[in-house]
Design a protein around this motif. Structure first.
Motif, PDB file in Angstrom:
ATOM      1  N   ILE A 232     -23.022  22.700 -26.736  1.00 20.06           N
ATOM      2  CA  ILE A 232     -22.672  23.266 -27.941  1.00 20.06           C
ATOM      3  C   ILE A 232     -23.305  21.902 -29.078  1.00 20.06           C
ATOM      4  N   ILE A 233     -23.908  22.352 -29.919  1.00 20.53           N
ATOM      5  CA  ILE A 233     -24.450  21.618 -30.892  1.00 20.53           C
ATOM      6  C   ILE A 233     -24.051  21.947 -32.363  1.00 20.53           C
ATOM      7  N   LEU A 251     -35.075  25.020 -30.855  1.00 17.20           N
ATOM      8  CA  LEU A 251     -34.022  25.041 -29.937  1.00 17.20           C
ATOM      9  C   LEU A 251     -34.025  26.458 -29.176  1.00 17.20           C
ATOM     10  N   ASP A 252     -34.505  27.549 -29.723  1.00 20.46           N
ATOM     11  CA  ASP A 252     -34.627  28.627 -28.798  1.00 20.46           C
ATOM     12  C   ASP A 252     -35.270  28.439 -27.572  1.00 20.46           C
ATOM     13  N   LYS A 253     -36.471  27.559 -27.690  1.00 20.52           N
ATOM     14  CA  LYS A 253     -37.157  27.357 -26.497  1.00 20.52           C
ATOM     15  C   LYS A 253     -36.499  26.923 -25.440  1.00 20.52           C
ATOM     16  N   TYR A 256     -31.126  27.775 -26.541  1.00 24.42           N
ATOM     17  CA  TYR A 256     -29.901  27.870 -27.312  1.00 24.42           C
ATOM     18  C   TYR A 256     -29.915  29.067 -28.453  1.00 24.42           C
ATOM     19  N   GLN A 257     -28.805  29.653 -28.645  1.00 27.26           N
ATOM     20  CA  GLN A 257     -28.681  30.689 -29.593  1.00 27.26           C
ATOM     21  C   GLN A 257     -28.040  29.970 -31.115  1.00 27.26           C
ATOM     22  N   THR A 280     -24.755  25.749 -35.971  1.00 28.14           N
ATOM     23  CA  THR A 280     -24.137  25.644 -34.770  1.00 28.14           C
ATOM     24  C   THR A 280     -25.163  26.235 -33.630  1.00 28.14           C
ATOM     25  N   PHE A 281     -25.193  25.570 -32.601  1.00 24.30           N
ATOM     26  CA  PHE A 281     -26.013  26.095 -31.460  1.00 24.30           C
ATOM     27  C   PHE A 281     -25.576  26.081 -30.341  1.00 24.30           C
TER      28      PHE A 281
END
Length: 537
Positions: A232-233, A251-253, A256-257, A280-281
Motif C-alpha cells: 500500500i502506498i 504504477l499500474d504497470k 497497483y490500483q 493511495t495505491f
C-alpha cells in the motif's frame, strides 16, 4: 526572502548570472557551497569545451529563438533516436544529420527550450542547436548556433534503505526484486513527494536546478517508490496532472490500483491541473477495493460555522478555517488470507487514511481541529466495521504538539499552551478533544526494541528518546523535524519491521533535502504489519 549581504567573487570572475552569485549571509553561502561551486565548475567546463562562456550562451539562447537537442550515436546505435525523452517535446523517428568528420549520426530527442536527459541518453553527447526566428515573418534569421555537452553520466542514486525487524535483525535491502512481505503480512509506505509547483529555486536554492526539474525528480521518485515494493502506498503532494499522466499509469504497470483525491480550490488560485492532493495505491494481487471516503475539511468548516459561529462573524471564521485540505480514506479487503486468526474464513478488511494537514504554523487551532475532525470520522467507520486502521500522512505537526498528542495518546493535555490560540472557540469544550481509536505510531516500535547490535544502535541514535519518534522526517536548510507519521490501531495490528531511518549528517553533505539523490524534502516511511487474531467476546 532575506536580503542579500554577500556576493561570490568567483561568480563575478566566471561571469555567472548575477542573481546566482548573491547570498543572504556568510552561513548561507557556506551551507550552499557544495552546490554553488558546481556553477564555477560548469562555467569553467563551458569555456574549455565549447569555447564560450556560460553567461553568453544563456543570453544568446534565452529568448527569441527555437532550440533542437540531439544526441550522437555510432552506426551500431542507429535506433537510438526512436526512444523519445519524456516531456521533452516531439521526437521524430529519423536521424537529424550525420557528422561528415566523425561519421556519427545525430538523432533529434527534443524540440523545446529545456531538456532533461533520460536514461536513454547515458553515454551519449547532447548537442543543443538554436536559431533566431523572426516572429512576424516566422522565418529563420541567420545560421544555427550549437553547443555540445560531454557524455551524459547516470544520475546519482541513493544508498538503498533496509527493512529492519523490530527485534533489530536486518531482513535485507529493499532494492532487491526478491524483497516481498512475509506470509500474512503487508507493507505500507507514506511519502510526501514535494509537488513540482513547490519545488522552486527560491525555496530550495541549495539544490541544483537540474535536480529540481520535474522530469528528473519524477523518474528518481518513481525508482525509489517502486524499489520499496510496498503493498500500500500513500503519497502526499501529488499534483493532479502528474497523477493522471505519470504516477497512475506507471504504477499500474507494476500492478497497483490507484485512488486519488485532490485538494479543494476555494483558496487556491493557481493552475487547476497543478493542484495537489493525496494518492493511495495498492497491489491488486494483495487487496481489492471495497469503499472510498473523501474528507473535505472546507465542508466541515462550513458546517461548523453554521452551527456555532454568529452570522456576523461567519465570513471571518471561514477565512481562518478554509485551507483546502483533504483526506482520502480507503477500505480494502485482503486477498492474502486471515493468517494467524481464529476465524480464517472471515473477510479481512483494512481501513487506510491518507492526509496532508497543510496549515500555517500560526493557526494551531485550525490544525488541531482538522486532525480531530478526521479522527472522529475514522471513529465512525471503526464502530461500524470493527476493522484495523492505518492513519498516514504529513500532519505538519511535530512530536509534542497538540495534533500529535491527540493522535498518539487519544486526548490533548488541557494545559498545553497551544490551546490558548482559539479565537473562534472551535476547540471548546476541551473535554471533547479525544477519540477512542487505540492508535500508536509505527516508528515508536524502534524505541521499544530490546537487545544490542550495530543496526539497533544506529536506529536508536536516529530516534528522539523523549518522544519515541524519529529525529526528523523533513530536512530542509530552514527546518529539520518530524511531521510525517504512520499510525495504526494496536488492538488489531502489530508492527513486524520498519524501513531504516536516514542519518542527518549524511544528508547534510548535500546541505539538505531535496538533493540530486533524494528528490523530496521529506523522507519515506514504511512499516510492515501483521493482523492480530480477534479475541472472542
Amino acid at each position: 526572502m532575506e536580503q542579500a549581504t554577500i556576493q561570490c567573487l568567483g561568480c563575478v570572475k566566471s561571469k555567472i548570472p548575477v542573481a546566482k552569485s548573491y547570498h543572504c549571509s556568510a552561513k548561507c553561502f557556506s551551507d550552499a557551497w557544495q552546490h554553488h561551486k558546481v556553477l564555477h565548475e560548469r562555467a569553467s567546463s563551458s569555456l574549455n569545451e565549447n569555447g564560450a562562456e556560460e553567461e553568453e550562451l544563456f543570453g544568446r539562447f534565452g529568448s527569441g529563438g527555437s532550440g533542437v537537442l540531439s544526441t550522437s550515436g555510432s552506426g551500431s546505435m542507429s535506433n537510438f533516436g526512436q526512444s523519445p525523452g519524456v516531456n521533452n517535446g516531439p521526437v521524430p523517428l529519423y536521424p537529424s544529420g550525420t557528422d561528415k568528420n566523425s561519421g556519427e549520426t545525430w538523432f533529434e530527442v527534443g524540440h523545446s527550450r529545456t531538456y532533461t536527459p533520460t536514461t536513454d541518453d547515458i553515454g551519449h553527447a547532447l548537442k543543443f542547436e538554436c536559431v533566431a526566428v523572426d516572429a512576424e515573418k516566422k522565418a529563420q534569421v541567420g545560421t544555427p548556433t550549437s553547443i555540445m555537452t560531454s557524455r551524459v553520466i547516470p544520475a546519482p542514486t541513493p544508498t538503498p534503505r533496509r527493512l529492519i525487524q523490530v527485534n533489530g535483525d536486518v531482513i535485507g535491502h529493499l532494492d532487491l526484486d526478491s524483497q516481498t512481505s512475509a506470509l500474512g503480512t503487508f507493507t505500507v509506505l507514506s511519502y510526501n513527494i514535494l509537488a513540482d509547483a513547490s519545488a522552486t529555486g527560491e525555496a530550495y536554492s541549495y539544490c541544483p536546478t537540474w535536480a529540481l526539474s520535474w522530469t528528473y525528480r519524477r523518474q528518481n521518485l518513481l525508482r525509489e517508490i517502486i524499489g520499496y515494493h510496498a503493498d500500500i502506498i500513500c503519497l502526499q503532494e501529488v499534483q493532479l496532472n502528474h497523477f493522471e499522466d505519470f504516477f497512475a499509469p506507471e504504477l499500474d504497470k507494476h500492478g497497483y490500483q490507484a485512488l486519488y483525491k485532490k485538494r479543494t480550490i476555494e483558496v487556491y488560485s493557481g493552475n487547476p491541473l497543478a493542484i495537489d492532493g493525496c494518492a493511495t495505491f495498492f497491489r491488486k494481487d494483495k487487496f481489492s477495493h471495497v469503499k472510498k471516503y473523501e474528507v473535505e475539511f472546507n465542508k466541515a468548516a462550513q458546517s461548523l460555522t453554521d452551527a456555532i459561529i454568529p452570522a456576523a462573524q461567519k465570513r471571518v471564521a471561514l477565512s481562518r478555517l478554509i485551507k483546502d485540505n483533504i483526506a482520502l480514506i480507503a477500505v480494502l479487503e485482503a486477498k492474502f488470507g486471515n493468517h494467524g486468526t481464529e476465524n480464517p474464513g472471515k473477510r479481512q478488511l483494512l481501513c487506510v487514511a491518507n492526509t496532508h494537514i497543510n496549515v500555517h504554523q500560526d493557526l494551531k487551532d485550525v490544525k488541531l481541529w482538522e486532525v480531530h475532525t478526521l479522527l472522529k470520522g475514522l471513529e465512525k467507520i471503526a464502530v461500524s466495521a470493527d476493522i484495523p486502521m492505518l492513519v498516514c500522512g504529513d500532519f505538519n505537526s511535530t512530536p509534542g504538539s497538540t495534533p500529535h498528542g491527540l493522535l498518539a495518546v487519544g486526548k490533548v493535555d488541557q494545559l498545553h499552551p497551544d490551546l490558548a490560540i482559539d479565537p473562534l472557540g472551535i476547540l471548546r469544550p476541551l473535554s471533547k478533544l479525544n477519540h477512542q481509536l487505540p492508535l500508536v505510531s509505527a516508528y515508536s516500535s524502534f524505541a521499544r526494541m530490546v537487545g544490542v547490535g550495530y543496526d539497533l544502535d544506529h536506529q536508536r541514535r536516529r530516534m528522539d528518546p523523549t518522544t519515541n519518534e524519529p529525529l526528523f522526517t523533513n530536512c530542509t536548510r530552514d527546518f529539520t523535524g518530524t511531521v510525517d507519521y504512520i499510525f495504526y490501531t494496536a488492538d488489531l495490528l502489530t508492527v513486524e519491521s520498519l524501513l531504516e531511518l536516514l542519518d542527518e549528517e549524511s544528508l547534510r553533505k548535500d546541505t539538505a533535502l531535496p538533493s540530486p539523490e533524494w528528490s523530496s524534502d521529506h523522507i519515506a516511511l514504511l512499516a510492515e504489519f501483521r493482523c492480530k487474531p480477534r479475541i472472542r467476546r
